[in-house]
Design a protein around this motif. Sequence first.
Motif, PDB file in Angstrom:
ATOM      1  N   MET A 235     -16.380  10.917 -11.624  1.00 50.72           N
ATOM      2  CA  MET A 235     -15.904  12.154 -11.007  1.00 50.72           C
ATOM      3  C   MET A 235     -14.882  11.894  -9.905  1.00 50.72           C
ATOM      4  SD  MET A 235     -19.529  14.209 -10.790  1.00 50.72           S
ATOM      5  CE  MET A 235     -18.859  15.630  -9.926  1.00 50.72           C
ATOM      6  N   ILE A 236     -15.009  10.738  -9.250  1.00 51.05           N
ATOM      7  CA  ILE A 236     -14.105  10.422  -8.139  1.00 51.05           C
ATOM      8  C   ILE A 236     -13.208   9.224  -8.478  1.00 51.05           C
ATOM      9  CG2 ILE A 236     -15.542  11.436  -6.328  1.00 51.05           C
ATOM     10  CD1 ILE A 236     -16.737   8.699  -5.795  1.00 51.05           C
ATOM     11  N   TYR A 237     -13.101   8.915  -9.775  1.00 49.57           N
ATOM     12  CA  TYR A 237     -12.203   7.854 -10.255  1.00 49.57           C
ATOM     13  C   TYR A 237     -12.482   6.506  -9.582  1.00 49.57           C
ATOM     14  CZ  TYR A 237      -9.800  12.168 -11.535  1.00 49.57           C
ATOM     15  OH  TYR A 237      -9.504  13.423 -12.023  1.00 49.57           O
ATOM     16  N   LEU A 238     -13.747   6.242  -9.347  1.00 54.33           N
ATOM     17  CA  LEU A 238     -14.152   4.997  -8.694  1.00 54.33           C
ATOM     18  C   LEU A 238     -14.480   3.955  -9.764  1.00 54.33           C
ATOM     19  CD1 LEU A 238     -14.944   3.371  -6.174  1.00 54.33           C
ATOM     20  CD2 LEU A 238     -17.203   4.457  -6.260  1.00 54.33           C
ATOM     21  N   PRO A 239     -13.687   2.870  -9.869  1.00 54.02           N
ATOM     22  CA  PRO A 239     -13.946   1.852 -10.907  1.00 54.02           C
ATOM     23  C   PRO A 239     -15.267   1.127 -10.670  1.00 54.02           C
ATOM     24  CG  PRO A 239     -11.724   1.638 -10.003  1.00 54.02           C
ATOM     25  CD  PRO A 239     -12.484   2.563  -9.087  1.00 54.02           C
ATOM     26  N   TYR A 240     -15.882   0.698 -11.745  1.00 52.25           N
ATOM     27  CA  TYR A 240     -17.116  -0.077 -11.678  1.00 52.25           C
ATOM     28  C   TYR A 240     -17.207  -0.908 -12.953  1.00 52.25           C
ATOM     29  CZ  TYR A 240     -18.623   3.739 -14.732  1.00 52.25           C
ATOM     30  OH  TYR A 240     -18.705   4.651 -15.764  1.00 52.25           O
ATOM     31  N   THR A 241     -18.137  -1.828 -12.978  1.00 52.73           N
ATOM     32  CA  THR A 241     -18.339  -2.660 -14.156  1.00 52.73           C
ATOM     33  C   THR A 241     -19.503  -2.111 -14.958  1.00 52.73           C
ATOM     34  OG1 THR A 241     -17.477  -4.617 -13.041  1.00 52.73           O
ATOM     35  CG2 THR A 241     -18.843  -4.986 -14.983  1.00 52.73           C
TER      36      THR A 241
ATOM     37  N   ILE B 176      -9.986  -0.115   1.351  1.00 48.62           N
ATOM     38  CA  ILE B 176     -11.250  -0.317   2.077  1.00 48.62           C
ATOM     39  C   ILE B 176     -12.096  -1.413   1.418  1.00 48.62           C
ATOM     40  CG2 ILE B 176     -11.290   2.004   3.036  1.00 48.62           C
ATOM     41  CD1 ILE B 176     -13.334   2.798   0.922  1.00 48.62           C
ATOM     42  N   GLU B 177     -11.465  -2.108   0.471  1.00 42.59           N
ATOM     43  CA  GLU B 177     -12.052  -3.308  -0.154  1.00 42.59           C
ATOM     44  C   GLU B 177     -13.388  -3.049  -0.848  1.00 42.59           C
ATOM     45  OE1 GLU B 177     -12.122  -6.198   2.977  1.00 42.59           O
ATOM     46  OE2 GLU B 177      -9.984  -6.622   2.797  1.00 42.59           O
ATOM     47  N   ILE B 178     -13.399  -2.042  -1.704  1.00 44.04           N
ATOM     48  CA  ILE B 178     -14.569  -1.800  -2.541  1.00 44.04           C
ATOM     49  C   ILE B 178     -14.583  -2.827  -3.667  1.00 44.04           C
ATOM     50  CG2 ILE B 178     -15.709  -0.173  -4.105  1.00 44.04           C
ATOM     51  CD1 ILE B 178     -15.841   0.710  -1.235  1.00 44.04           C
ATOM     52  N   LYS B 179     -15.692  -3.530  -3.825  1.00 45.64           N
ATOM     53  CA  LYS B 179     -15.819  -4.538  -4.881  1.00 45.64           C
ATOM     54  C   LYS B 179     -16.281  -3.846  -6.167  1.00 45.64           C
ATOM     55  CE  LYS B 179     -16.983  -8.204  -1.599  1.00 45.64           C
ATOM     56  NZ  LYS B 179     -18.015  -9.166  -1.166  1.00 45.64           N
ATOM     57  N   THR B 180     -15.399  -3.805  -7.144  1.00 44.96           N
ATOM     58  CA  THR B 180     -15.687  -3.055  -8.361  1.00 44.96           C
ATOM     59  C   THR B 180     -16.283  -3.900  -9.480  1.00 44.96           C
ATOM     60  OG1 THR B 180     -13.418  -3.387  -9.131  1.00 44.96           O
ATOM     61  CG2 THR B 180     -13.859  -1.394  -7.859  1.00 44.96           C
ATOM     62  N   ASP B 181     -16.570  -5.172  -9.201  1.00 49.51           N
ATOM     63  CA  ASP B 181     -17.152  -6.036 -10.226  1.00 49.51           C
ATOM     64  C   ASP B 181     -18.675  -5.965 -10.224  1.00 49.51           C
ATOM     65  OD1 ASP B 181     -17.357  -7.221  -7.759  1.00 49.51           O
ATOM     66  OD2 ASP B 181     -17.086  -9.275  -8.504  1.00 49.51           O
ATOM     67  N   GLN B 182     -19.193  -4.767  -9.935  1.00 50.53           N
ATOM     68  CA  GLN B 182     -20.638  -4.542  -9.868  1.00 50.53           C
ATOM     69  C   GLN B 182     -20.965  -3.254 -10.614  1.00 50.53           C
ATOM     70  OE1 GLN B 182     -21.979  -4.688  -5.756  1.00 50.53           O
ATOM     71  NE2 GLN B 182     -20.514  -6.298  -5.258  1.00 50.53           N
ATOM     72  N   ASN B 183     -22.272  -3.013 -10.831  1.00 52.84           N
ATOM     73  CA  ASN B 183     -22.632  -1.797 -11.544  1.00 52.84           C
ATOM     74  C   ASN B 183     -22.341  -0.563 -10.683  1.00 52.84           C
ATOM     75  OD1 ASN B 183     -25.033  -0.864 -10.010  1.00 52.84           O
ATOM     76  ND2 ASN B 183     -26.033  -2.692 -10.821  1.00 52.84           N
TER      77      ASN B 183
ATOM     78  N   GLY C 142      -4.979  -2.308  -8.771  1.00 56.25           N
ATOM     79  CA  GLY C 142      -6.308  -1.761  -9.067  1.00 56.25           C
ATOM     80  C   GLY C 142      -6.752  -2.056 -10.484  1.00 56.25           C
ATOM     81  N   ASN C 143      -5.844  -1.880 -11.453  1.00 56.69           N
ATOM     82  CA  ASN C 143      -6.172  -2.163 -12.852  1.00 56.69           C
ATOM     83  C   ASN C 143      -6.417  -3.644 -13.078  1.00 56.69           C
ATOM     84  OD1 ASN C 143      -6.141   0.249 -14.654  1.00 56.69           O
ATOM     85  ND2 ASN C 143      -4.168   0.570 -13.686  1.00 56.69           N
ATOM     86  N   LEU C 144      -5.625  -4.481 -12.430  1.00 53.71           N
ATOM     87  CA  LEU C 144      -5.826  -5.927 -12.556  1.00 53.71           C
ATOM     88  C   LEU C 144      -7.193  -6.331 -12.009  1.00 53.71           C
ATOM     89  CD1 LEU C 144      -2.294  -7.242 -11.517  1.00 53.71           C
ATOM     90  CD2 LEU C 144      -3.307  -7.332 -13.800  1.00 53.71           C
ATOM     91  N   THR C 145      -7.585  -5.712 -10.896  1.00 52.98           N
ATOM     92  CA  THR C 145      -8.890  -6.007 -10.298  1.00 52.98           C
ATOM     93  C   THR C 145     -10.027  -5.616 -11.233  1.00 52.98           C
ATOM     94  OG1 THR C 145      -8.018  -5.693  -8.062  1.00 52.98           O
ATOM     95  CG2 THR C 145     -10.411  -5.558  -8.333  1.00 52.98           C
ATOM     96  N   VAL C 146      -9.905  -4.437 -11.844  1.00 48.96           N
ATOM     97  CA  VAL C 146     -10.938  -3.977 -12.778  1.00 48.96           C
ATOM     98  C   VAL C 146     -11.017  -4.907 -13.985  1.00 48.96           C
ATOM     99  CG1 VAL C 146     -11.595  -2.127 -14.365  1.00 48.96           C
ATOM    100  CG2 VAL C 146     -10.793  -1.566 -12.069  1.00 48.96           C
ATOM    101  N   LEU C 147      -9.860  -5.262 -14.527  1.00 47.81           N
ATOM    102  CA  LEU C 147      -9.834  -6.157 -15.690  1.00 47.81           C
ATOM    103  C   LEU C 147     -10.454  -7.518 -15.364  1.00 47.81           C
ATOM    104  CD1 LEU C 147      -6.490  -5.807 -17.674  1.00 47.81           C
ATOM    105  CD2 LEU C 147      -8.811  -5.892 -18.596  1.00 47.81           C
ATOM    106  N   ARG C 148     -10.086  -8.056 -14.204  1.00 45.69           N
ATOM    107  CA  ARG C 148     -10.640  -9.351 -13.817  1.00 45.69           C
ATOM    108  C   ARG C 148     -12.162  -9.277 -13.683  1.00 45.69           C
ATOM    109  NH1 ARG C 148      -8.764 -11.423  -8.180  1.00 45.69           N
ATOM    110  NH2 ARG C 148     -10.161  -9.710  -7.576  1.00 45.69           N
TER     111      ARG C 148
END
Length: 276
Positions: A268-274, A185-192, A75-81
Amino acid sequence: MSNSLMEWLKQFKIEDINLDLLNTAFTHRSIKGLRQSYKIEERDDDYERLEFLGDAVLDLVVSDKLYNRVPLSEGNLTVLRSRMVNEKTLGDLFDALKMKPFVRSALPKLSQKVKCDILESFFAVIYIEKGFRRCQEVWDLIMKKTKIEDTLLSSHLDTESIENDQLTPSQIEERKTLRRYYESIEIKTDQNARNVLEQLFAKVYGDPSMLPDFNDFEKTETVDGPRFIVRLNETIILLEKKYYLHTEGVARRYKLAQIRAAEKACDMIYLPYTKR
């Protein structure tokens, strides 16, 4: 332009490359109606196909680098990328590398997206001409020159450390559980944040029309211009727990106020985003 372009390439230790293909990487489709003015032949293409390839190449270059450099979770690697290969970061790299003089475009101004696309197209050409290993070497040279990778990595690790210091052990465990769920569930976190939150609602409820409502807002006029306040009032059930997402976003633009409200909800729900 070929001489100055070859001179520019020397910083990446590239001396022999297909200049026609490289010029295509710097050509925006807006130029098609002005070919005579720019002395571009009818057969010349724009960068769009190259951008498709370059996007995948850069994703792999950065993924490989992070995987081998930092022992973080998926998860952290995905956010960093996502922070390294998003429009803002790649657009900033475009500016730092002074690529604009080589661009063939009829646009009055290059957007961050166009800058990002051109940089990705540039890497596609390196991949086609020199292979993946050379793409890695060029990326490393760029990171050494700009320090962007070190800055983003340091910022991310500091944020994780601060978050851990502020959370209780049960909250840290809840965050880990939820982030594993988001990955599953494959949430794409490289978005706002708004886009990420909308993805989550659509996937959780199994209906793309079930989106958070950002239409509760008010607009006021100030001496500095308009001011928007967007209120989000939603609930969502994640792993059998109900979360109340009651947040407020304030900004001078309506869409940005929506994003600010969504950012608070994601936190609030620890959902990563860019961050935008």
